[in-house]
Design an enzyme around this catalytic site. Structure first.
Site, short mmCIF file in Angstrom:
data_model
loop_
_atom_site.label_atom_id
_atom_site.label_comp_id
_atom_site.label_asym_id
_atom_site.label_seq_id
_atom_site.Cartn_x
_atom_site.Cartn_y
_atom_site.Cartn_z
N CYS A 142 -5.63 51.16 85.87
CA CYS A 142 -6.93 50.64 86.35
C CYS A 142 -7.06 50.72 87.86
O CYS A 142 -8.16 50.72 88.40
CB CYS A 142 -7.12 49.21 85.87
SG CYS A 142 -7.13 49.10 84.08
N HIS B 125 -13.14 46.99 89.80
CA HIS B 125 -12.77 47.68 88.56
C HIS B 125 -13.37 46.88 87.41
O HIS B 125 -13.25 45.65 87.37
CB HIS B 125 -11.24 47.75 88.44
CG HIS B 125 -10.78 47.95 87.04
ND1 HIS B 125 -11.23 49.00 86.27
CD2 HIS B 125 -9.95 47.22 86.24
CE1 HIS B 125 -10.67 48.91 85.06
NE2 HIS B 125 -9.90 47.84 85.02
N ASN C 34 -14.40 48.94 79.44
CA ASN C 34 -13.44 49.16 80.52
C ASN C 34 -12.96 50.60 80.42
O ASN C 34 -12.34 50.98 79.43
CB ASN C 34 -12.29 48.16 80.33
CG ASN C 34 -11.18 48.29 81.36
OD1 ASN C 34 -10.97 49.35 81.93
ND2 ASN C 34 -10.44 47.22 81.56
N1 ACO Z 1 -12.55 39.86 67.75
C1 ACO Z 1 -12.40 38.66 67.20
N2 ACO Z 1 -11.34 37.88 67.41
C2 ACO Z 1 -10.36 38.36 68.20
C3 ACO Z 1 -10.45 39.62 68.82
C4 ACO Z 1 -11.60 40.39 68.56
N3 ACO Z 1 -11.79 41.60 69.11
N4 ACO Z 1 -9.35 39.81 69.56
C5 ACO Z 1 -8.58 38.73 69.42
N5 ACO Z 1 -9.19 37.84 68.61
C6 ACO Z 1 -8.73 36.54 68.18
C7 ACO Z 1 -7.24 36.37 68.29
O1 ACO Z 1 -6.58 36.89 67.16
C8 ACO Z 1 -7.08 34.88 68.40
O2 ACO Z 1 -7.21 34.32 67.13
P1 ACO Z 1 -6.34 33.03 66.71
O3 ACO Z 1 -6.77 31.93 67.66
O4 ACO Z 1 -6.75 32.81 65.30
O5 ACO Z 1 -4.92 33.43 66.87
C9 ACO Z 1 -8.32 34.46 69.20
O6 ACO Z 1 -9.25 35.53 69.06
C10 ACO Z 1 -8.02 34.22 70.65
O7 ACO Z 1 -7.22 35.32 71.13
P2 ACO Z 1 -6.78 35.44 72.61
O8 ACO Z 1 -6.04 36.72 72.80
O9 ACO Z 1 -6.13 34.16 73.00
O10 ACO Z 1 -8.20 35.54 73.26
P3 ACO Z 1 -8.61 35.31 74.73
O11 ACO Z 1 -9.52 34.16 74.79
O12 ACO Z 1 -7.45 35.31 75.65
O13 ACO Z 1 -9.47 36.60 75.01
C11 ACO Z 1 -9.21 38.62 76.27
C12 ACO Z 1 -8.85 37.86 74.99
C13 ACO Z 1 -10.72 38.90 76.26
C14 ACO Z 1 -8.47 39.93 76.30
C15 ACO Z 1 -8.85 37.70 77.44
O14 ACO Z 1 -7.47 37.33 77.38
C16 ACO Z 1 -9.10 38.31 78.73
O15 ACO Z 1 -10.21 38.27 79.21
N6 ACO Z 1 -8.05 38.88 79.38
C17 ACO Z 1 -8.14 39.56 80.61
C18 ACO Z 1 -7.53 40.87 80.47
C19 ACO Z 1 -8.51 41.94 80.40
O16 ACO Z 1 -9.70 41.81 80.42
N7 ACO Z 1 -7.99 43.13 80.36
C20 ACO Z 1 -8.82 44.25 80.38
C21 ACO Z 1 -7.98 45.43 80.51
S1 ACO Z 1 -6.78 45.30 81.71
C22 ACO Z 1 -7.45 45.59 83.16
O17 ACO Z 1 -8.39 46.33 83.24
C23 ACO Z 1 -6.87 44.98 84.28
#
Ligand code: ACO
Length: 334
Positions: free
Chosen positions: A115, A261, A291
């Site tokens: 990224c 980004h 992304n």
């Molecule tokens: N649809 C529905 N439910 C989902 C999905 C989906 N696509 N993906 C995960 N879940 C579920 C999980 O299984 C989990 O269920 P559970 O509670 O029953 O176990 C629940 O949703 C919560 O999962 P988390 O992984 O804890 O979700 P979180 O709130 O952390 O959101 C996310 C995930 C959006 C990736 C978040 O962590 C985030 O914003 N991270 C930042 C990282 C990022 O954006 N990276 C992008 C690429 S890297 C970069 O460019 C730097």
């Protein structure tokens, strides 16, 4: 010592629009979850048979950038190509662009900083121009993510976030005012596993992958610890933007346009709030494209420019954070 400046921008995304509802037909996900956590409404995916690949999209974006810069392929002295999804394991994508663009025997360098790839690539180009070695460098970020994601429920935490596309910039020796003021790069390999694709590689070579039980260990699909990435991203983004501003005796209020980004809309909004920037000072288009990793900054920059949101004399800041971890910023006067 010379300075460098972006003289032309271009971007290309595949025509095939994939909405959150489309993804919910493939896996257990839904539009509300994706929009609430990431801001993404739709993304573009290469469609089988549409002729696109990472290098083909890179060439489409590059042709637009060259035309806008009024620079012919013969005048380009070097290609710097950032991608984590090249068409081949080796050689890199830069030489493919060199061939497809008919750019004689100029050097082609691939940058592997995910990224942060485009920011790293811009910094490399800036150094070659500063020393006087080259006059015009084609800097590209392009990704074909859809070819390598797990579109089952198992992969939903990662696969809903990423999209395909390419962006390019012609970076030229600056004949006038402004240009790139400084670039700032960092990495922290300690966290390399938190956002990674482990195979195929020399660690996980193909026969080994085939032997493994795909239900238990799937090193050939990307892994991300989303919350860990989020926590580090919001700190490092702000840090590296402030580092760049401080190096040039500038304040956040001096920024005319921040192009972060496009990792996740929540990350961008967090940084905007933390740095007390207005909506006009930050550009986001992740809603439409997801992304696109190394392509996200040049696509956003090109779109912001097309929309007239970047004007002569503006202070434009590029900032990235990603796998590695790596992060960086570019501070420039347009
Ligand atoms: N649809 C529905 N439910 C989902 C999905 C989906 N696509 N993906 C995960 N879940 C579920 C999980 O299984 C989990 O269920 P559970 O509670 O029953 O176990 C629940 O949703 C919560 O999962 P988390 O992984 O804890 O979700 P979180 O709130 O952390 O959101 C996310 C995930 C959006 C990736 C978040 O962590 C985030 O914003 N991270 C930042 C990282 C990022 O954006 N990276 C992008 C690429 S890297 C970069 O460019 C730097």
């Amino acid at each position: 010592m010379f300075t460098s400046k972006i003289t032309g921008l271009g971007h290309y995304v595949p025509e095939n629009v994939v909405t959150n509802d489309d993804l919910s037909k493939l896996m257990d996900t839904n539009d509300a979850w994706i929009q609430e956590r990431t801001g993404i409404k739709e993304r573009r995916h290469i469609k089988k048979g549409d002729g696109n690949s990472t290098s083909v999209m890179a060439v489409k974006a590059s042709k637009i950038a060259l035309e806008r810069a009024n620079v012919s392929p013969k005048e380009i002295d070097m290609i710097v190509f950032a991608t984590l999804s090249p068409d081949m394991y080796f050689p890199g994508g830069g030489v493919q662009v060199q061939e497809l663009m008919g750019m004689r025997t100029i050097p082609a360098l691939d940058v592997r900083n995910q990224c942060s790839g485009f920011v790293y690539a811009m910094s490399v180009a800036d150094q070659f121009i500063k020393t006087g070695m080259y006059k015009n460098i084609l800097v590209i970020g392009a990704e074909n993510h859809s070819g390598g994601l797990d579109f089952t429920t198992r992969g939903r935490g990662v696969s809903v976030i990423f999209g395909d596309g390419a962006g390019a910039a012609v970076v030229s020796r600056n004949e006038g005012e402004g240009g790139i003021l400084s670039t700032h790069l960092h990495s922290e390999g300690e966290h390399k596993d938190q956002l990674s694709l482990q195979g195929p590689s020399t660690e996980y070579w193909v026969p080994e992958i085939i032997e493994k039980n795909p239900q238990e260990d799937i090193p050939y699909y990307p892994y991300m610890d989303g919350q860990f990435v989020f926590k580090h991203a919001v700190v490092r983004f702000a840090e590296v933007i402030n580092e760049g501003l401080k190096a040039n005796n500038l304040e956040a209020s001096d920024i005319d346009m921040l192009i972060p980004h496009q990792a996740n809309l929540r990350i961008s909004q967090f940084i905007q709030k933390k740095m007390r920037l207005s909506d006009d000072q930050v550009f986001n288009n992740i809603q439409k494209y997801g992304n696109t990793t190394a392509a996200s900054i040049p696509i956003a920059l090109s779109e912001a420019w097309e929309e007239g949101k970047i004007k002569e004399g503006d202070l434009v800041v590029l900032a990235a954070f990603g796998s590695g971890f790596t992060w960086g910023s570019v501070i420039m006067r347009w």
